[in-house]
Design a protein around this motif. Sequence first.
Motif, PDB file in Angstrom:
ATOM      1  N   ALA A  53       0.843  -1.202   0.000  1.00 23.53           N
ATOM      2  CA  ALA A  53       0.000   0.000   0.000  1.00 23.53           C
ATOM      3  C   ALA A  53       0.882   1.257   0.000  1.00 23.53           C
ATOM      4  O   ALA A  53       1.937   1.277   0.631  1.00 23.53           O
ATOM      5  CB  ALA A  53      -0.926   0.006   1.211  1.00 23.53           C
ATOM      6  N   PRO A  54       0.445   2.308  -0.706  1.00 21.20           N
ATOM      7  CA  PRO A  54       1.301   3.473  -0.920  1.00 21.20           C
ATOM      8  C   PRO A  54       1.121   4.601   0.098  1.00 21.20           C
ATOM      9  O   PRO A  54       0.184   4.628   0.887  1.00 21.20           O
ATOM     10  CB  PRO A  54       0.870   3.953  -2.307  1.00 21.20           C
ATOM     11  N   VAL A  55       2.031   5.537   0.003  1.00 20.35           N
ATOM     12  CA  VAL A  55       2.011   6.796   0.746  1.00 20.35           C
ATOM     13  C   VAL A  55       1.173   7.824  -0.007  1.00 20.35           C
ATOM     14  O   VAL A  55       1.197   7.880  -1.240  1.00 20.35           O
ATOM     15  CB  VAL A  55       3.448   7.326   0.907  1.00 20.35           C
ATOM     16  N   ASN A  56       0.430   8.641   0.723  1.00 15.49           N
ATOM     17  CA  ASN A  56      -0.170   9.852   0.167  1.00 15.49           C
ATOM     18  C   ASN A  56       0.851  10.963   0.389  1.00 15.49           C
ATOM     19  O   ASN A  56       1.031  11.441   1.512  1.00 15.49           O
ATOM     20  CB  ASN A  56      -1.483  10.158   0.886  1.00 15.49           C
ATOM     21  N   LEU A  57       1.549  11.372  -0.679  1.00 18.65           N
ATOM     22  CA  LEU A  57       2.739  12.204  -0.480  1.00 18.65           C
ATOM     23  C   LEU A  57       2.481  13.703  -0.422  1.00 18.65           C
ATOM     24  O   LEU A  57       3.423  14.469  -0.227  1.00 18.65           O
ATOM     25  CB  LEU A  57       3.803  11.877  -1.532  1.00 18.65           C
ATOM     26  N   HIS A  58       1.216  14.137  -0.572  1.00 19.16           N
ATOM     27  CA  HIS A  58       0.980  15.588  -0.510  1.00 19.16           C
ATOM     28  C   HIS A  58      -0.448  15.874  -0.094  1.00 19.16           C
ATOM     29  O   HIS A  58      -1.398  15.521  -0.801  1.00 19.16           O
ATOM     30  CB  HIS A  58       1.248  16.233  -1.877  1.00 19.16           C
ATOM     31  N   SER A  59      -0.600  16.532   1.039  1.00 15.45           N
ATOM     32  CA  SER A  59      -1.933  16.831   1.562  1.00 15.45           C
ATOM     33  C   SER A  59      -1.913  18.142   2.322  1.00 15.45           C
ATOM     34  O   SER A  59      -0.971  18.433   3.059  1.00 15.45           O
ATOM     35  CB  SER A  59      -2.391  15.703   2.497  1.00 15.45           C
ATOM     36  N   HIS A  60      -2.978  18.931   2.125  1.00 15.45           N
ATOM     37  CA  HIS A  60      -3.304  20.051   3.005  1.00 15.45           C
ATOM     38  C   HIS A  60      -4.624  19.660   3.678  1.00 15.45           C
ATOM     39  O   HIS A  60      -5.709  19.918   3.141  1.00 15.45           O
ATOM     40  CB  HIS A  60      -3.468  21.353   2.222  1.00 15.45           C
ATOM     41  N   GLU A 113      -8.857   4.349   4.546  1.00  9.39           N
ATOM     42  CA  GLU A 113      -9.930   3.581   3.902  1.00  9.39           C
ATOM     43  C   GLU A 113      -9.758   3.537   2.379  1.00  9.39           C
ATOM     44  O   GLU A 113     -10.282   2.634   1.721  1.00  9.39           O
ATOM     45  CB  GLU A 113     -11.292   4.153   4.272  1.00  9.39           C
ATOM     46  N   ALA A 114      -9.014   4.494   1.836  1.00  3.51           N
ATOM     47  CA  ALA A 114      -8.737   4.517   0.394  1.00  3.51           C
ATOM     48  C   ALA A 114      -7.490   3.719   0.028  1.00  3.51           C
ATOM     49  O   ALA A 114      -7.166   3.607  -1.156  1.00  3.51           O
ATOM     50  CB  ALA A 114      -8.583   5.955  -0.081  1.00  3.51           C
ATOM     51  N   GLY A 115      -6.769   3.201   1.033  1.00  2.61           N
ATOM     52  CA  GLY A 115      -5.595   2.392   0.754  1.00  2.61           C
ATOM     53  C   GLY A 115      -4.267   3.058   1.008  1.00  2.61           C
ATOM     54  O   GLY A 115      -3.213   2.423   0.863  1.00  2.61           O
ATOM     55  N   TYR A 116      -4.254   4.331   1.395  1.00  8.63           N
ATOM     56  CA  TYR A 116      -3.001   5.007   1.751  1.00  8.63           C
ATOM     57  C   TYR A 116      -2.618   4.648   3.188  1.00  8.63           C
ATOM     58  O   TYR A 116      -3.474   4.633   4.072  1.00  8.63           O
ATOM     59  CB  TYR A 116      -3.164   6.519   1.671  1.00  8.63           C
ATOM     60  N   ILE A 117      -1.323   4.437   3.431  1.00 15.69           N
ATOM     61  CA  ILE A 117      -0.896   4.022   4.773  1.00 15.69           C
ATOM     62  C   ILE A 117      -0.042   5.075   5.491  1.00 15.69           C
ATOM     63  O   ILE A 117       0.319   4.900   6.644  1.00 15.69           O
ATOM     64  CB  ILE A 117      -0.127   2.686   4.719  1.00 15.69           C
ATOM     65  N   CYS A 118       0.262   6.159   4.798  1.00 19.80           N
ATOM     66  CA  CYS A 118       1.067   7.227   5.400  1.00 19.80           C
ATOM     67  C   CYS A 118       0.613   8.550   4.819  1.00 19.80           C
ATOM     68  O   CYS A 118       0.322   8.646   3.628  1.00 19.80           O
ATOM     69  CB  CYS A 118       2.554   7.001   5.115  1.00 19.80           C
ATOM     70  N   ASN A 119       0.540   9.553   5.667  1.00 23.48           N
ATOM     71  CA  ASN A 119       0.129  10.903   5.299  1.00 23.48           C
ATOM     72  C   ASN A 119       1.357  11.811   5.336  1.00 23.48           C
ATOM     73  O   ASN A 119       1.885  12.097   6.406  1.00 23.48           O
ATOM     74  CB  ASN A 119      -0.934  11.379   6.291  1.00 23.48           C
ATOM     75  N   ALA A 120       1.833  12.240   4.168  1.00 17.43           N
ATOM     76  CA  ALA A 120       2.880  13.265   4.119  1.00 17.43           C
ATOM     77  C   ALA A 120       2.166  14.614   4.094  1.00 17.43           C
ATOM     78  O   ALA A 120       1.660  15.042   3.053  1.00 17.43           O
ATOM     79  CB  ALA A 120       3.764  13.080   2.896  1.00 17.43           C
ATOM     80  N   VAL A 424      -6.656  -2.685   5.572  1.00 13.23           N
ATOM     81  CA  VAL A 424      -5.433  -1.897   5.400  1.00 13.23           C
ATOM     82  C   VAL A 424      -4.610  -1.996   6.676  1.00 13.23           C
ATOM     83  O   VAL A 424      -5.144  -1.864   7.786  1.00 13.23           O
ATOM     84  CB  VAL A 424      -5.747  -0.415   5.085  1.00 13.23           C
ATOM     85  N   TRP A 425      -3.301  -2.218   6.498  1.00 12.15           N
ATOM     86  CA  TRP A 425      -2.354  -2.229   7.606  1.00 12.15           C
ATOM     87  C   TRP A 425      -1.305  -1.156   7.358  1.00 12.15           C
ATOM     88  O   TRP A 425      -0.732  -1.070   6.273  1.00 12.15           O
ATOM     89  CB  TRP A 425      -1.627  -3.565   7.696  1.00 12.15           C
ATOM     90  N   SER A 426      -1.025  -0.324   8.361  1.00 14.17           N
ATOM     91  CA  SER A 426       0.059   0.655   8.303  1.00 14.17           C
ATOM     92  C   SER A 426       1.125   0.223   9.298  1.00 14.17           C
ATOM     93  O   SER A 426       0.871   0.199  10.507  1.00 14.17           O
ATOM     94  CB  SER A 426      -0.453   2.054   8.650  1.00 14.17           C
TER      95      SER A 426
END
Length: 458
Positions: A53-60, A113-120, A424-426
């Motif tokens: 599962a991937p990282v979400n690399l950009h969020s505000h 819930e969308a499959g991202y395991i990390c919030n950058a 999902v597992w982080s």
Amino acid sequence: MKIYAEKALTPTGWQKDVLVTVAADGTIASLESEVDDTRAKEAGKRVAILLPAPVNLHSHAFQRAMAGMSEKRGPEALDTFWTWRQIMYRFLDILSPDDIEAITAFVQMEMLEAGYICNAEFHYVHHQPDGTPYDNLAELSERVVAAAELTGIGLTLLPVLYQYGGCDGRPLGAGQIRFGNDFDRFARLHEGASRAVARLSTDSLIGVAPHSLRAVAPDALASCVDLAGARPLHMHLAEQIKEVEEVEAAYGQRPVEWLLANHAVGPNWCLIHCTQMTDAETDALAATGAVAGLCPITESSLGDGIFNGVRYLDKGGRLGLGSDSNIRITLSEELRTLEYSQRLRDHCRASVATPEQSTGRVLFEAALVGGAQAAGRASGALAVGCHADLMALDASSPMLDGCEGDEILDSWIFAGDDRLITDVWSAGRHLVIDGSHIRGDEIRTRYIQVMRRLRQKF
């Protein structure tokens, strides 16, 4: 903890009857394929399809709360990114620390819930609405950390340095003053944010984010590079035509040209958007080993432009995905929108597919590798030593029934959606079960209460 999967995507390709053992520190201790029924029964959890599962690399994160509020025509003849930004600034004026924490927790829950395991988290709201710092400079950074403590998501916190309203050094205007710091105060804020992140699990870390060439002076950008060292350094770059023109007028070069001429951009850099690049700039950025941080849904929503993904990948460039404005948080749709943008521009189909791998496989694995690199996270593959960052898909869905190999990814991304994600597992933390976050009711209830009050104010 042991997880058995009927099918799993590993670095060597698709494998069957896979048994994954997760160590106490949340890393993958072992991975075996073609195990027999006896070994499969060792697992505490059985799934049909297991993916990294991937990282979400950009969020505000805070912008999620204004989703749907900016689709009316404004007073100007043409609505653009710049008119949308004025709405965002007005919305910022009514947000309290409690609001920001509740919104951020909701966003992180939706990411999981969308499959991202990390919030950058590209975190630039630092001060009170009038620009006065909180008694604790890192107050709002601590609220992002508190949200991550609740949701369990991995966090790469990226405190943002924001100095000016433009390349000419003009003062920050209304709305922007919540962002503003000189470098010395920013360094103190960053130190406080670092202490907050240290409270989280060891898979979370801190980076540095000079906002953009418009908002940060050259000497302060150099100081940010020093502060980051080998840690992640993220920056908006070449997003809008007006931005490119402003940087070129001030510095005599286009944004990508200037950055590559003045800094040793390398693998710890993540340049966000890059939707306004020439072919030569695309090739040059790909050669640095940096990650292009793409946010296709937001870039579509704001009319940013289309990233030249086909050329960039062909030149060996690395990319990852983020949800940016969080108008929608959906991994499958980000992947789909990226591919469809290339098809619309180039009048083609299967734009990035190779003879060996399908479109979905190429894009998904690119997002895995690039996102992990951008977040400074030992992740991105179902492999021993990596964090157990995992997601499972529902093989009983009509969209996936009978699918094998890369067709699983293509059917999920192009024919299905994130509702096909069951678990999902982080870093080994089992946070989504049967499609829902384990603390979803609490997080949603709090968010709804905040939004009822904010809508009345706004």
